[in-house]
Design an enzyme around this catalytic site. Structure first.
Site, short mmCIF file in Angstrom:
data_model
loop_
_atom_site.label_atom_id
_atom_site.label_comp_id
_atom_site.label_asym_id
_atom_site.label_seq_id
_atom_site.Cartn_x
_atom_site.Cartn_y
_atom_site.Cartn_z
N CYS A 180 0.83 -1.21 0.00
CA CYS A 180 0.00 0.00 0.00
C CYS A 180 0.87 1.27 0.00
O CYS A 180 1.43 1.60 -1.03
CB CYS A 180 -0.99 -0.05 1.16
SG CYS A 180 -2.49 0.90 0.79
N GLU A 230 -1.20 -8.83 4.08
CA GLU A 230 -0.85 -9.15 5.47
C GLU A 230 -2.10 -9.40 6.32
O GLU A 230 -2.03 -10.01 7.37
CB GLU A 230 0.00 -8.03 6.09
CG GLU A 230 -0.74 -6.83 6.64
CD GLU A 230 -1.33 -5.90 5.56
OE1 GLU A 230 -1.09 -6.15 4.37
OE2 GLU A 230 -2.01 -4.92 5.93
N HIS A 256 -3.71 -5.37 0.66
CA HIS A 256 -3.13 -5.76 1.96
C HIS A 256 -3.10 -7.28 2.15
O HIS A 256 -3.97 -7.83 2.82
CB HIS A 256 -3.93 -5.11 3.10
CG HIS A 256 -3.67 -3.65 3.21
ND1 HIS A 256 -2.73 -3.12 4.06
CD2 HIS A 256 -4.21 -2.60 2.54
CE1 HIS A 256 -2.71 -1.81 3.93
NE2 HIS A 256 -3.59 -1.47 3.00
N1 LIG Z 1 -2.23 6.84 2.62
C1 LIG Z 1 -2.03 6.16 1.38
C2 LIG Z 1 -1.66 4.71 1.62
C3 LIG Z 1 -2.82 3.89 2.12
C4 LIG Z 1 -2.38 2.78 3.07
O1 LIG Z 1 -1.26 2.36 3.11
N2 LIG Z 1 -3.34 2.36 3.89
C5 LIG Z 1 -3.05 1.46 4.96
C6 LIG Z 1 -3.93 1.69 6.12
C7 LIG Z 1 -3.41 1.10 7.39
C8 LIG Z 1 -2.80 -0.28 7.24
O2 LIG Z 1 -3.56 -1.25 7.06
O3 LIG Z 1 -1.57 -0.39 7.30
C9 LIG Z 1 -3.28 6.24 0.52
O4 LIG Z 1 -4.34 6.62 1.03
O5 LIG Z 1 -3.19 5.90 -0.67
#
Ligand SMILES: N[C@@H](CCC(=O)NCCCC(=O)O)C(=O)O
Length: 254
Positions: free
Chosen positions: A115, A225, A223
Protein backbone atom coordinates in the site's frame (compact mmCIF):
# COMPACT_ATOMS: atom_id res chain seq x y z
CA UNK A 1 24.55 -13.41 13.17
CA UNK A 2 23.46 -16.80 11.77
CA UNK A 3 24.32 -18.35 15.15
CA UNK A 4 21.74 -16.11 16.84
CA UNK A 5 19.13 -15.95 14.07
CA UNK A 6 18.87 -18.93 11.77
CA UNK A 7 15.81 -17.18 10.32
CA UNK A 8 16.18 -14.07 8.14
CA UNK A 9 15.92 -10.75 9.97
CA UNK A 10 13.49 -8.44 8.11
CA UNK A 11 13.67 -4.68 8.66
CA UNK A 12 10.18 -3.15 8.96
CA UNK A 13 9.54 0.56 8.51
CA UNK A 14 7.37 2.23 11.20
CA UNK A 15 4.88 5.15 11.18
CA UNK A 16 5.02 8.27 13.35
CA UNK A 17 1.88 8.75 15.51
CA UNK A 18 0.75 10.58 18.66
CA UNK A 19 -0.07 8.59 21.79
CA UNK A 20 -1.31 10.49 24.86
CA UNK A 21 0.52 13.60 23.69
CA UNK A 22 3.77 11.75 22.93
CA UNK A 23 5.30 11.12 19.53
CA UNK A 24 5.59 7.35 18.95
CA UNK A 25 6.70 5.16 16.08
CA UNK A 26 4.66 2.01 15.61
CA UNK A 27 3.78 -0.84 13.27
CA UNK A 28 0.55 -2.87 13.13
CA UNK A 29 0.83 -6.42 14.51
CA UNK A 30 -0.64 -7.81 11.27
CA UNK A 31 2.60 -7.01 9.38
CA UNK A 32 4.78 -8.57 12.12
CA UNK A 33 2.52 -11.65 12.37
CA UNK A 34 2.63 -12.21 8.60
CA UNK A 35 6.45 -12.19 8.68
CA UNK A 36 6.64 -14.52 11.71
CA UNK A 37 4.17 -16.96 10.08
CA UNK A 38 6.24 -17.06 6.89
CA UNK A 39 9.45 -17.82 8.83
CA UNK A 40 11.06 -14.37 9.13
CA UNK A 41 12.01 -12.32 12.22
CA UNK A 42 10.73 -8.72 11.98
CA UNK A 43 12.88 -5.90 13.33
CA UNK A 44 11.26 -2.42 13.52
CA UNK A 45 13.44 0.33 12.04
CA UNK A 46 13.25 3.83 13.64
CA UNK A 47 13.14 6.90 11.38
CA UNK A 48 16.37 8.20 12.96
CA UNK A 49 18.33 5.62 10.94
CA UNK A 50 17.90 7.83 7.87
CA UNK A 51 19.58 10.85 9.48
CA UNK A 52 23.05 9.26 9.15
CA UNK A 53 23.79 7.29 5.97
CA UNK A 54 26.57 5.29 7.72
CA UNK A 55 24.15 4.24 10.47
CA UNK A 56 21.61 3.02 7.95
CA UNK A 57 24.21 1.14 5.90
CA UNK A 58 25.69 -0.54 9.03
CA UNK A 59 22.18 -1.61 10.11
CA UNK A 60 21.49 -3.03 6.65
CA UNK A 61 24.39 -5.48 7.04
CA UNK A 62 22.42 -7.31 9.76
CA UNK A 63 19.26 -7.62 7.63
CA UNK A 64 18.20 -10.01 4.87
CA UNK A 65 15.03 -8.25 3.67
CA UNK A 66 12.95 -5.07 4.00
CA UNK A 67 9.18 -4.70 4.42
CA UNK A 68 7.57 -1.32 3.64
CA UNK A 69 4.16 -1.36 5.35
CA UNK A 70 0.92 0.52 4.67
CA UNK A 71 0.04 3.72 6.53
CA UNK A 72 -2.81 6.26 6.68
CA UNK A 73 -0.22 9.02 6.04
CA UNK A 74 0.70 10.14 2.53
CA UNK A 75 4.06 10.77 0.84
CA UNK A 76 4.81 14.50 0.65
CA UNK A 77 4.03 15.52 -2.96
CA UNK A 78 7.27 17.51 -3.47
CA UNK A 79 9.01 14.10 -3.70
CA UNK A 80 7.27 13.55 -7.04
CA UNK A 81 7.32 17.07 -8.42
CA UNK A 82 4.10 18.58 -6.99
CA UNK A 83 3.99 21.75 -4.91
CA UNK A 84 0.85 21.40 -2.75
CA UNK A 85 0.99 20.68 0.99
CA UNK A 86 0.16 17.24 2.46
CA UNK A 87 -1.66 17.55 5.81
CA UNK A 88 -1.42 13.80 6.58
CA UNK A 89 2.33 13.65 6.23
CA UNK A 90 5.09 11.61 7.89
CA UNK A 91 8.33 13.14 6.58
CA UNK A 92 10.54 10.88 8.74
CA UNK A 93 8.93 7.82 7.21
CA UNK A 94 9.34 9.27 3.68
CA UNK A 95 13.07 9.80 4.33
CA UNK A 96 13.65 6.34 5.79
CA UNK A 97 11.58 4.50 3.16
CA UNK A 98 13.37 6.21 0.25
CA UNK A 99 16.80 5.54 1.82
CA UNK A 100 15.85 1.88 2.34
CA UNK A 101 14.69 1.51 -1.29
CA UNK A 102 17.97 2.95 -2.59
CA UNK A 103 20.00 0.70 -0.30
CA UNK A 104 17.96 -2.39 -1.22
CA UNK A 105 18.52 -1.70 -4.93
CA UNK A 106 22.30 -1.27 -4.43
CA UNK A 107 22.54 -4.42 -2.30
CA UNK A 108 20.05 -6.50 -4.36
CA UNK A 109 18.30 -7.26 -1.04
CA UNK A 110 14.73 -8.66 -1.16
CA UNK A 111 11.92 -6.12 -0.66
CA UNK A 112 8.20 -6.45 -0.12
CA UNK A 113 6.08 -3.29 -0.12
CA UNK A 114 2.40 -2.88 0.77
CA UNK A 115 0.00 0.00 0.00
CA UNK A 116 1.94 3.17 1.11
CA UNK A 117 5.00 0.94 0.66
CA UNK A 118 4.16 0.41 -3.03
CA UNK A 119 3.73 4.17 -3.41
CA UNK A 120 7.16 4.69 -1.78
CA UNK A 121 8.79 2.23 -4.18
CA UNK A 122 7.12 4.02 -7.12
CA UNK A 123 8.29 7.50 -6.04
CA UNK A 124 11.80 6.35 -5.01
CA UNK A 125 12.30 4.91 -8.51
CA UNK A 126 11.18 8.02 -10.40
CA UNK A 127 7.41 7.46 -10.69
CA UNK A 128 4.51 9.73 -9.69
CA UNK A 129 1.18 9.35 -7.84
CA UNK A 130 -2.45 10.41 -8.19
CA UNK A 131 -3.25 12.16 -4.90
CA UNK A 132 -7.02 11.42 -4.90
CA UNK A 133 -8.05 8.49 -7.10
CA UNK A 134 -11.77 9.15 -6.53
CA UNK A 135 -11.38 12.54 -8.28
CA UNK A 136 -9.76 11.05 -11.39
CA UNK A 137 -12.11 10.47 -14.34
CA UNK A 138 -12.63 6.76 -15.06
CA UNK A 139 -11.15 5.47 -11.79
CA UNK A 140 -13.35 3.80 -9.18
CA UNK A 141 -13.49 4.31 -5.41
CA UNK A 142 -10.46 2.56 -3.88
CA UNK A 143 -10.93 3.85 -0.29
CA UNK A 144 -12.28 1.89 2.68
CA UNK A 145 -15.35 2.98 4.65
CA UNK A 146 -13.98 3.89 8.10
CA UNK A 147 -17.46 3.53 9.63
CA UNK A 148 -17.41 -0.24 9.00
CA UNK A 149 -15.82 -2.88 11.29
CA UNK A 150 -12.24 -3.83 10.30
CA UNK A 151 -13.37 -7.25 8.97
CA UNK A 152 -15.46 -5.42 6.37
CA UNK A 153 -12.87 -2.73 5.63
CA UNK A 154 -10.36 -5.46 4.73
CA UNK A 155 -12.89 -7.62 2.85
CA UNK A 156 -12.34 -8.24 -0.90
CA UNK A 157 -13.40 -5.09 -2.81
CA UNK A 158 -12.46 -5.57 -6.47
CA UNK A 159 -10.60 -7.89 -8.86
CA UNK A 160 -7.03 -7.59 -10.14
CA UNK A 161 -5.63 -9.07 -13.35
CA UNK A 162 -2.14 -10.59 -13.12
CA UNK A 163 0.46 -9.79 -15.79
CA UNK A 164 1.84 -13.05 -17.29
CA UNK A 165 5.48 -14.07 -16.73
CA UNK A 166 6.03 -11.84 -13.72
CA UNK A 167 6.88 -12.35 -10.05
CA UNK A 168 3.20 -12.49 -9.07
CA UNK A 169 2.23 -15.03 -11.75
CA UNK A 170 5.15 -17.22 -10.61
CA UNK A 171 4.08 -17.05 -6.95
CA UNK A 172 0.40 -17.67 -7.78
CA UNK A 173 0.51 -20.12 -10.71
CA UNK A 174 -2.75 -20.44 -12.66
CA UNK A 175 -4.23 -17.37 -10.92
CA UNK A 176 -4.96 -14.91 -13.73
CA UNK A 177 -7.36 -12.77 -11.72
CA UNK A 178 -8.47 -12.63 -8.10
CA UNK A 179 -10.24 -10.39 -5.57
CA UNK A 180 -8.29 -8.05 -3.30
CA UNK A 181 -9.12 -5.63 -0.50
CA UNK A 182 -8.71 -1.90 -1.17
CA UNK A 183 -7.83 0.74 1.48
CA UNK A 184 -6.13 3.64 -0.28
CA UNK A 185 -6.95 7.09 -1.66
CA UNK A 186 -3.75 7.50 -3.68
CA UNK A 187 -2.25 5.36 -6.44
CA UNK A 188 0.21 5.06 -9.29
CA UNK A 189 0.08 7.75 -11.99
CA UNK A 190 3.35 6.84 -13.75
CA UNK A 191 6.24 4.42 -13.24
CA UNK A 192 9.99 4.95 -13.54
CA UNK A 193 12.06 2.87 -15.96
CA UNK A 194 13.07 0.28 -13.33
CA UNK A 195 9.50 -0.73 -12.46
CA UNK A 196 7.37 -3.39 -14.15
CA UNK A 197 3.57 -3.77 -13.90
CA UNK A 198 2.56 -7.01 -12.13
CA UNK A 199 -1.23 -6.50 -11.88
CA UNK A 200 -3.95 -3.93 -12.59
CA UNK A 201 -7.60 -3.37 -11.64
CA UNK A 202 -10.57 -3.20 -14.05
CA UNK A 203 -10.38 0.62 -14.07
CA UNK A 204 -6.76 0.36 -15.28
CA UNK A 205 -5.12 1.34 -11.95
CA UNK A 206 -1.75 -0.35 -11.41
CA UNK A 207 -2.20 -2.64 -8.40
CA UNK A 208 1.16 -4.40 -8.18
CA UNK A 209 4.69 -3.78 -9.46
CA UNK A 210 8.14 -5.35 -9.27
CA UNK A 211 11.61 -4.06 -10.12
CA UNK A 212 13.38 -5.19 -13.26
CA UNK A 213 16.78 -6.79 -12.73
CA UNK A 214 16.27 -7.38 -9.00
CA UNK A 215 16.12 -10.81 -7.26
CA UNK A 216 12.85 -10.03 -5.40
CA UNK A 217 11.16 -6.62 -5.15
CA UNK A 218 7.38 -7.02 -5.12
CA UNK A 219 4.94 -4.23 -4.21
CA UNK A 220 1.17 -4.57 -3.80
CA UNK A 221 -1.47 -1.87 -3.49
CA UNK A 222 -3.74 -4.25 -1.50
CA UNK A 223 -3.13 -5.76 1.96
CA UNK A 224 -2.01 -9.42 1.83
CA UNK A 225 -0.85 -9.15 5.47
CA UNK A 226 -4.52 -9.10 6.59
CA UNK A 227 -5.17 -12.68 7.87
CA UNK A 228 -2.29 -13.82 5.65
CA UNK A 229 -1.95 -17.20 7.33
CA UNK A 230 -5.42 -18.34 6.27
CA UNK A 231 -5.39 -16.87 2.74
CA UNK A 232 -4.24 -19.09 -0.13
CA UNK A 233 -3.61 -15.91 -2.15
CA UNK A 234 -1.49 -14.14 0.50
CA UNK A 235 0.58 -16.94 2.09
CA UNK A 236 2.58 -17.63 -1.11
CA UNK A 237 3.51 -13.93 -1.42
CA UNK A 238 5.08 -13.83 2.06
CA UNK A 239 6.58 -17.30 1.52
CA UNK A 240 8.25 -16.09 -1.70
CA UNK A 241 9.62 -12.99 0.06
CA UNK A 242 11.01 -14.97 3.01
CA UNK A 243 12.55 -17.62 0.71
CA UNK A 244 14.30 -14.85 -1.25
CA UNK A 245 15.48 -13.37 2.09
CA UNK A 246 16.81 -16.78 3.16
CA UNK A 247 18.78 -17.01 -0.09
CA UNK A 248 20.18 -13.50 0.51
CA UNK A 249 21.05 -14.45 4.12
CA UNK A 250 22.95 -17.53 2.93
CA UNK A 251 24.76 -15.76 0.08
CA UNK A 252 25.89 -12.94 2.40
CA UNK A 253 26.63 -15.23 5.38
CA UNK A 254 24.49 -13.08 7.70
N1 LIG B 1 -2.23 6.84 2.62
C1 LIG B 1 -2.03 6.16 1.38
C2 LIG B 1 -1.66 4.71 1.62
C3 LIG B 1 -2.82 3.89 2.12
C4 LIG B 1 -2.38 2.78 3.07
O1 LIG B 1 -1.26 2.36 3.11
N2 LIG B 1 -3.34 2.36 3.89
C5 LIG B 1 -3.05 1.46 4.96
C6 LIG B 1 -3.93 1.69 6.12
C7 LIG B 1 -3.41 1.10 7.39
C8 LIG B 1 -2.80 -0.28 7.24
O2 LIG B 1 -3.56 -1.25 7.06
O3 LIG B 1 -1.57 -0.39 7.30
C9 LIG B 1 -3.28 6.24 0.52
O4 LIG B 1 -4.34 6.62 1.03
O5 LIG B 1 -3.19 5.90 -0.67
Amino acid sequence: MGIIFDKPLIGVVMCQNQLAGHAVQSVHNKYLDALFSAGGIPLALPHGLATTPELLEKSMTALSGILLTGSPSNIEPHHYGETSVEPDNDPGRDRLAFALVHSVIRRRMPLMAICRGLQELVVATGGTLHRALHLVDGLREHREDHALPLEQQYAPAHEVWVQPQGVLSELLPGCEKFWVNSLHAQGVRSLGAMARIEAHAADGLIEAISLNDHPFALALQWHPEWQSETSALSRPLFAGFIQASQRYQKEHRI
